[in-house]
Write an enzyme that holds these catalytic residues in place. Structure first.
Site, PDB file in Angstrom:
ATOM      1  N   THR A 166     -41.946   4.534 -12.352  1.00  0.00           N
ATOM      2  CA  THR A 166     -42.665   5.357 -11.384  1.00  0.00           C
ATOM      3  C   THR A 166     -41.727   5.661 -10.222  1.00  0.00           C
ATOM      4  O   THR A 166     -41.145   4.741  -9.642  1.00  0.00           O
ATOM      5  CB  THR A 166     -43.911   4.623 -10.869  1.00  0.00           C
ATOM      6  OG1 THR A 166     -44.705   4.208 -11.976  1.00  0.00           O
ATOM      7  CG2 THR A 166     -44.724   5.521  -9.955  1.00  0.00           C
ATOM      8  N   LYS A 168     -40.249   6.229  -6.719  1.00  0.00           N
ATOM      9  CA  LYS A 168     -40.544   5.725  -5.380  1.00  0.00           C
ATOM     10  C   LYS A 168     -39.564   6.344  -4.381  1.00  0.00           C
ATOM     11  O   LYS A 168     -38.431   6.649  -4.745  1.00  0.00           O
ATOM     12  CB  LYS A 168     -40.425   4.198  -5.356  1.00  0.00           C
ATOM     13  CG  LYS A 168     -41.244   3.462  -6.402  1.00  0.00           C
ATOM     14  CD  LYS A 168     -42.737   3.579  -6.167  1.00  0.00           C
ATOM     15  CE  LYS A 168     -43.498   2.778  -7.234  1.00  0.00           C
ATOM     16  NZ  LYS A 168     -44.956   2.852  -7.032  1.00  0.00           N
ATOM     17  N   LYS A 194     -42.380   8.933 -14.122  1.00  0.00           N
ATOM     18  CA  LYS A 194     -43.732   9.445 -13.891  1.00  0.00           C
ATOM     19  C   LYS A 194     -43.991   9.693 -12.415  1.00  0.00           C
ATOM     20  O   LYS A 194     -43.394   9.061 -11.544  1.00  0.00           O
ATOM     21  CB  LYS A 194     -44.789   8.484 -14.446  1.00  0.00           C
ATOM     22  CG  LYS A 194     -44.910   7.173 -13.697  1.00  0.00           C
ATOM     23  CD  LYS A 194     -46.080   6.329 -14.227  1.00  0.00           C
ATOM     24  CE  LYS A 194     -47.428   6.801 -13.739  1.00  0.00           C
ATOM     25  NZ  LYS A 194     -47.623   6.535 -12.294  1.00  0.00           N
ATOM     26  N   HIS A 287     -53.798   7.193 -15.467  1.00  0.00           N
ATOM     27  CA  HIS A 287     -53.702   6.167 -14.435  1.00  0.00           C
ATOM     28  C   HIS A 287     -55.108   5.701 -14.077  1.00  0.00           C
ATOM     29  O   HIS A 287     -56.054   6.491 -14.110  1.00  0.00           O
ATOM     30  CB  HIS A 287     -52.982   6.707 -13.196  1.00  0.00           C
ATOM     31  CG  HIS A 287     -52.506   5.626 -12.280  1.00  0.00           C
ATOM     32  ND1 HIS A 287     -53.364   4.923 -11.448  1.00  0.00           N
ATOM     33  CD2 HIS A 287     -51.272   5.097 -12.076  1.00  0.00           C
ATOM     34  CE1 HIS A 287     -52.668   4.026 -10.766  1.00  0.00           C
ATOM     35  NE2 HIS A 287     -51.399   4.110 -11.132  1.00  0.00           N
TER      36      HIS A 287
END
Length: 473
Positions: A166, A168, A194, A287
């Site tokens: 993910t 960041k 993602k 999610h």
């Protein structure tokens, strides 16, 4: 003078909705509730009240009951059990005839099973612990757009978990810098990157620009590595129309997978998007943002295993599942239970894992569990052992937090994943011998060595809030 034509007034729920000798039918939808009644309220009465209020009943007798076959359509509380180690609550089992529910509509099922009854004053708390969907109902649902095998074929990657990240920080990057972060992760060795759940279309990064830069990063990384690379493009939006607009644009770009926040976005939108993905050859990553607001309280709400079953019927190819070892809630036994619910065709009742009913999904495809949330290199041996090959292991901070940058962080994770899979295939107890496996792999990977040094002290050893009731015995 009016003539009384039926037995009006208020009567006990148990007189109609408590049937301890009832044998559930193969076509019934079965539910297990954990009920915490108000002081002085009888168990049988409150179990019957839950059955009534979640099916055909109301607080008083109504003459229109005479216009239907109430005995056919009503829910029935048919069994009560003690909760191990907790005498403030009990389990109630309720059977619902399949004809109470619209075919293929988990929205309609949840409206009854977890609707107004959860605000009933006779209850201090109510929790949906498990639901059995009969195969007759399962067959009316679309389920996953494609499933595990199709995803393997699209990615052309077999024999190991898929590896992701993910991006960041989750909020604040421009579209161009976001795309740069995606590229660095993918060229370093990841299969996926993602969007985070709350990345939609904010002033700092509108969705078309993000999609464009993400796709550019994917194509560049693919060209350099020769491997299929993918990014989950989050199409969650304020309205269904806008959601489909974003999905269509992702398809035009050539992206093979999109993403949706199924609870905040809504199950109606999710089912529609799953159908769209099936028709358009797109994978769907889901999610679970907001799930803990519903499922973490051990006495009130909806257990995650119920949400998992519901979402498999609604449709998705991936679902975040917790990690056991990371920063998010979820003990090992419970997590293994809902991983099986995601992937397996038939799941046997197993109270040691919190599974109250046999569940048959027939030919419905399985779903990839996604391990994500506070995981890093030292967790890899346990993750490979817990999740097996048909899973996505997703390291966010555990990739982009690497001291040397995103690409070295991705390389460290890829090296350790392949080392753990190799060790497992050679018969090594990889979780038990994980330190030795990683140390040996780090001899040939400076990226892994520095990652191990960086996160060697990082653990999330907090007690689980929502324990299995069996554990209290």
């Amino acid at each position: 003078m009016a003539t009384k034509t039926y037995n009006a007034g208020v009567k006990e729920y148990r007189s109609t909705y408590w049937e301890p000798h009832y044998t559930p039918k193969d076509t019934d939808i079965l539910a297990c509730f954990k009920i915490t009644p108000q002081p002085g309220v009888d168990r049988e009465e409150v179990a019957a009240a839950v059955a009534a209020e979640s099916s055909t009943g109301t607080w008083t007798t109504v003459w229109t009951d005479l216009l239907t076959d109430l005995d056919y359509y009503k829910g029935r509380a048919y069994r009560i059990e003690d909760v191990p180690g907790d005498d403030t609550c009990f389990y109630a089992f309720v059977a619902y005839p399949i004809d109470l529910f619209e075919e293929g509509s988990v929205v309609n099922v949840l409206t009854s099973l977890v609707g107004n009854v959860f605000g009933f004053k006779a209850l201090r708390a109510l929790r949906s612990e498990d639901v059995r969907f009969p195969i007759a109902y399962v067959k009316t649902c679309g389920g996953p757009p494609h499933g595990i095998q199709v995803e393997r074929d699209i990615m052309n990657k077999y024999g190991r978990p898929l590896l992701g990240c993910t991006i960041k920080p989750k909020l604040g990057l421009s579209g161009k810098n976001y795309g740069r972060a995606v590229y660095e992760c993918l060229r370093g060795g990841l299969d996926f990157t993602k969007d985070d759940e709350n990345v939609n279309s904010q002033p700092f990064m509108r969705w078309p620009q993000r999609f464009d830069f993400e796709q550019e990063a994917i194509e560049k990384a693919h060209g350099e590595t020769g491997e299929r690379k993918v990014h989950y493009l989050n199409v969650t939006a304020p309205t269904p129309g806008e959601m489909y607009k974003r999905a269509e644009y992702a398809k035009e770009l050539g992206a093979p997978i999109i993403m949706h926040d199924y609870l905040t976005g809504g199950l109606c939108a999710n089912t529609g998007l799953a159908n769209w993905c099936r028709d358009n050859g797109m994978l769907l990553h889901i999610h679970r943002a907001m799930h803990a607001e519903l499922d973490r309280n051990p006495h009130h709400g909806i257990h995650f295993r119920v949400l998992t079953k519901v979402l498999r019927l609604s449709g998705r190819d991936h679902l975040h599942s917790g990690t056991v070892v990371g920063k998010l809630e979820g003990d090992r036994a419970s997590t293994l239970g809902w991983i099986d619910i995601m992937r397996d065709t038939f799941i046997k009742e197993d109270r040691s894992r919190g599974i109250f009913f046999d569940q048959d999904f027939g030919s419905m495809p399985g779903v990839m569990p996604v391990a994500s949330g506070g995981i890093h290199v030292w967790h890899m041996p346990a993750l490979v052992n817990i999740f097996g090959d048909d899973s996505v292991l997703q390291f966010g901070g555990g990739t982009v937090g690497h001291p040397w940058g995103n690409a070295p962080g991705a390389t460290a994770n890829r090296v350790e994943l392949e080392a753990c899979v190799k060790a497992r295939n050679e018969g090594i107890a990889v979780e038990k011998e994980g330190k030795a496996v990683l140390t040996e792999a780090a001899n040939d990977s400076p990226e892994l060595k520095i990652a191990m040094e960086t996160w060697k002290e990082i653990k999330f050893e907090f007690d689980t809030v929502d324990k299995l009731d069996i554990a209290h015995k």
